[in-house]
Design a protein around this motif. Structure first.
Motif, PDB file in Angstrom:
ATOM      1  N   GLN A 139     -10.913  11.688  17.225  1.00 35.44           N
ATOM      2  CA  GLN A 139     -12.091  12.489  18.050  1.00 35.44           C
ATOM      3  C   GLN A 139     -12.549  13.885  17.433  1.00 35.44           C
ATOM      4  O   GLN A 139     -13.499  14.135  17.586  1.00 35.44           O
ATOM      5  CB  GLN A 139     -11.580  12.554  19.525  1.00 35.44           C
ATOM      6  CG  GLN A 139     -11.128  11.481  20.187  1.00 35.44           C
ATOM      7  CD  GLN A 139     -10.883  11.901  21.715  1.00 35.44           C
ATOM      8  OE1 GLN A 139     -11.306  13.023  22.163  1.00 35.44           O
ATOM      9  NE2 GLN A 139     -10.377  10.962  22.480  1.00 35.44           N
TER      10      GLN A 139
ATOM     11  N   ILE B 229     -11.413   8.768  29.885  1.00 36.02           N
ATOM     12  CA  ILE B 229     -11.430   7.596  29.055  1.00 36.02           C
ATOM     13  C   ILE B 229     -12.759   6.875  29.180  1.00 36.02           C
ATOM     14  O   ILE B 229     -13.568   7.123  29.999  1.00 36.02           O
ATOM     15  CB  ILE B 229     -10.218   6.445  29.571  1.00 36.02           C
ATOM     16  CG1 ILE B 229     -10.617   6.200  30.956  1.00 36.02           C
ATOM     17  CG2 ILE B 229      -8.939   7.214  29.338  1.00 36.02           C
ATOM     18  CD1 ILE B 229      -9.635   5.157  31.464  1.00 36.02           C
ATOM     19  N   THR B 230     -13.222   6.255  28.212  1.00 40.21           N
ATOM     20  CA  THR B 230     -14.406   5.511  28.138  1.00 40.21           C
ATOM     21  C   THR B 230     -14.768   4.585  29.350  1.00 40.21           C
ATOM     22  O   THR B 230     -13.729   3.894  29.818  1.00 40.21           O
ATOM     23  CB  THR B 230     -14.745   4.725  26.716  1.00 40.21           C
ATOM     24  OG1 THR B 230     -13.615   3.484  26.482  1.00 40.21           O
ATOM     25  CG2 THR B 230     -14.503   5.433  25.426  1.00 40.21           C
TER      26      THR B 230
ATOM     27  N   THR C  73      -4.550   0.929  23.711  1.00 38.99           N
ATOM     28  CA  THR C  73      -5.767   1.798  23.929  1.00 38.99           C
ATOM     29  C   THR C  73      -5.735   2.966  24.735  1.00 38.99           C
ATOM     30  O   THR C  73      -6.254   3.917  24.511  1.00 38.99           O
ATOM     31  CB  THR C  73      -6.730   0.765  24.269  1.00 38.99           C
ATOM     32  OG1 THR C  73      -6.721  -0.557  23.483  1.00 38.99           O
ATOM     33  CG2 THR C  73      -8.150   1.195  24.328  1.00 38.99           C
TER      34      THR C  73
ATOM     35  N   GLY D 185      -5.377   9.710  18.087  1.00 39.66           N
ATOM     36  CA  GLY D 185      -6.731   9.655  18.717  1.00 39.66           C
ATOM     37  C   GLY D 185      -7.047  11.067  18.492  1.00 39.66           C
ATOM     38  O   GLY D 185      -8.284  11.402  18.617  1.00 39.66           O
TER      39      GLY D 185
ATOM     40  N   THR E 215     -14.798   8.793  20.896  1.00 49.24           N
ATOM     41  CA  THR E 215     -14.201   7.478  20.604  1.00 49.24           C
ATOM     42  C   THR E 215     -14.916   6.614  19.766  1.00 49.24           C
ATOM     43  O   THR E 215     -15.740   6.174  20.536  1.00 49.24           O
ATOM     44  CB  THR E 215     -13.161   7.006  21.517  1.00 49.24           C
ATOM     45  OG1 THR E 215     -12.229   7.949  21.956  1.00 49.24           O
ATOM     46  CG2 THR E 215     -12.417   5.701  21.098  1.00 49.24           C
TER      47      THR E 215
ATOM     48  N   TYR F 180      -4.146   5.612  23.166  1.00 50.78           N
ATOM     49  CA  TYR F 180      -5.055   6.410  21.920  1.00 50.78           C
ATOM     50  C   TYR F 180      -6.119   7.197  22.817  1.00 50.78           C
ATOM     51  O   TYR F 180      -6.361   8.207  22.214  1.00 50.78           O
ATOM     52  CB  TYR F 180      -5.664   5.192  21.367  1.00 50.78           C
ATOM     53  CG  TYR F 180      -6.878   5.468  20.311  1.00 50.78           C
ATOM     54  CD1 TYR F 180      -6.364   6.068  19.221  1.00 50.78           C
ATOM     55  CD2 TYR F 180      -8.141   5.330  20.396  1.00 50.78           C
ATOM     56  CE1 TYR F 180      -7.312   6.285  18.110  1.00 50.78           C
ATOM     57  CE2 TYR F 180      -9.097   5.496  19.482  1.00 50.78           C
ATOM     58  CZ  TYR F 180      -8.774   6.079  18.545  1.00 50.78           C
ATOM     59  OH  TYR F 180      -9.899   6.438  17.335  1.00 50.78           O
ATOM     60  N   GLU F 181      -6.654   6.778  23.837  1.00 52.50           N
ATOM     61  CA  GLU F 181      -7.726   7.653  24.390  1.00 52.50           C
ATOM     62  C   GLU F 181      -7.414   8.530  25.109  1.00 52.50           C
ATOM     63  O   GLU F 181      -8.034   9.802  25.169  1.00 52.50           O
ATOM     64  CB  GLU F 181      -8.728   6.559  25.122  1.00 52.50           C
ATOM     65  CG  GLU F 181      -9.669   5.449  24.689  1.00 52.50           C
ATOM     66  CD  GLU F 181     -10.861   5.102  25.455  1.00 52.50           C
ATOM     67  OE1 GLU F 181     -11.226   5.546  26.101  1.00 52.50           O
ATOM     68  OE2 GLU F 181     -11.359   4.245  24.781  1.00 52.50           O
TER      69      GLU F 181
ATOM     70  N   ALA G 224     -13.205  11.395  25.529  1.00 51.81           N
ATOM     71  CA  ALA G 224     -13.639   9.914  25.265  1.00 51.81           C
ATOM     72  C   ALA G 224     -14.865   9.526  24.626  1.00 51.81           C
ATOM     73  O   ALA G 224     -14.949   8.624  23.774  1.00 51.81           O
ATOM     74  CB  ALA G 224     -13.198   9.043  26.474  1.00 51.81           C
TER      75      ALA G 224
END
Length: 286
Positions: A242, A177-178, A133, A238, A280, A136-137, A277
């Motif tokens: 986005q 990132i989230t 993850t 990723g 995403t 990916y982000e 992010a």
């Protein structure tokens, strides 16, 4: 003909100067290419001709895929260009050798959102799932990812986190990132972890190597019937997702570390749609 080692002091000095500032992975790769070339030609660098480079390129065409051949030839051309520019050789024999054209296969290395979600949810190892993850982000290169330490992440006022990546070309860039990923990641931090501690530790309690991360990613893809997946696939994936979800092209250029928009704009031709992010959309398994 036999093998030929890097013999002269001039050659060693030239190659060291040319490699200066490049990443460890790049230095190792380029050194293999140069050694292979010099063993093939069996000549000192200052005696290499255009014909020697063309002969080597022809031999590469019989042994390597087009993309590998193009990369190896580019390394040799770059070395001779550097040497000529710095007046270490009188002529540049690589200047007149054209680079082979290769198929743009980037679209073949992009997972759909459904494929990515299946791959992520099928990963049985919680830490590996978290690593996938974060790859990916952040859209990090695998060497950048493996170098991450806790001090490289700072929480933002909105609950998201800013990740500092240091990589290709000795360039530093920041990606977001989230909040959801950051909260889960933060909860894994050991009580005795310091700022210089690696973000993830393998079973030997050391930072993951690039080879280990490659194996994790490859196995995750094969688990759902997708073969040949690499960390760079996840970087492409990723960025593309986005972009589809509305991220501006210039933001992706910055966060991917591309020198120009031409490289980033390749993603525009992969899937239709209008990158950070907040773009995403895949639901995380945490």
């Amino acid at each position: 003909m036999g093998t030929r080692k890097l013999a002269t002091a001039m050659e060693l000095k030239l190659i060291q100067m040319w490699l200066h500032g490049k990443s460890p992975d790049s230095r190792r790769s380029y050194m293999r290419d140069i050694q292979d070339f010099l063993e093939f030609t069996h000549k000192p660098i200052e005696q290499i001709t255009i014909a020697d480079i063309i002969d080597w390129d022809s031999a590469l065409a019989l042994r390597y895929a087009p993309t590998s051949r193009k990369r190896k030839l580019a390394a040799i051309k770059s070395l001779f260009s550097f040497a000529h520019k710095n007046e270490l050789i009188s002529t540049n024999p690589g200047a007149a050798v054209p680079s082979p054209k290769t198929k743009d296969a980037i679209s073949e290395r992009i997972l759909t959102e459904d494929e990515w979600e299946r791959m992520l949810y099928a990963e049985p190892n919680r830490q590996h799932q978290l690593m996938l993850t974060l790859l990916y982000e952040t859209r990090a290169r695998v060497s950048e990812f493996c170098a991450l330490k806790w001090k490289d992440i700072r929480e933002k006022p909105d609950g998201a986190a800013l990740v500092t990546l240091f990589g290709k070309g000795n360039k530093t860039r920041k990606v977001t990132i989230t909040p959801q990923l950051w909260q889960v990641l933060k909860a894994t931090k050991a009580a005795d972890a310091k700022g210089d501690s690696p973000l993830f530790l393998n079973y030997r309690h050391k930072a993951y190597s690039t080879v280990q991360v490659w194996r994790i990613v490859k196995a995750a893809g094969e688990r759902v019937g997708i073969y040949g997946v690499s960390p760079h696939w996840i970087r492409h994936t990723g960025a593309t997702h986005q972009l589809i979800n509305g991220s501006p092209l210039h933001l992706q250029q910055q966060e991917l570390g591309h020198s120009g928009l031409n490289t980033t704009s390749k993603y525009l031709h992969i899937l239709p749609g209008d990158y950070g992010a907040q773009y995403t959309k895949v639901k995380l398994p945490f």
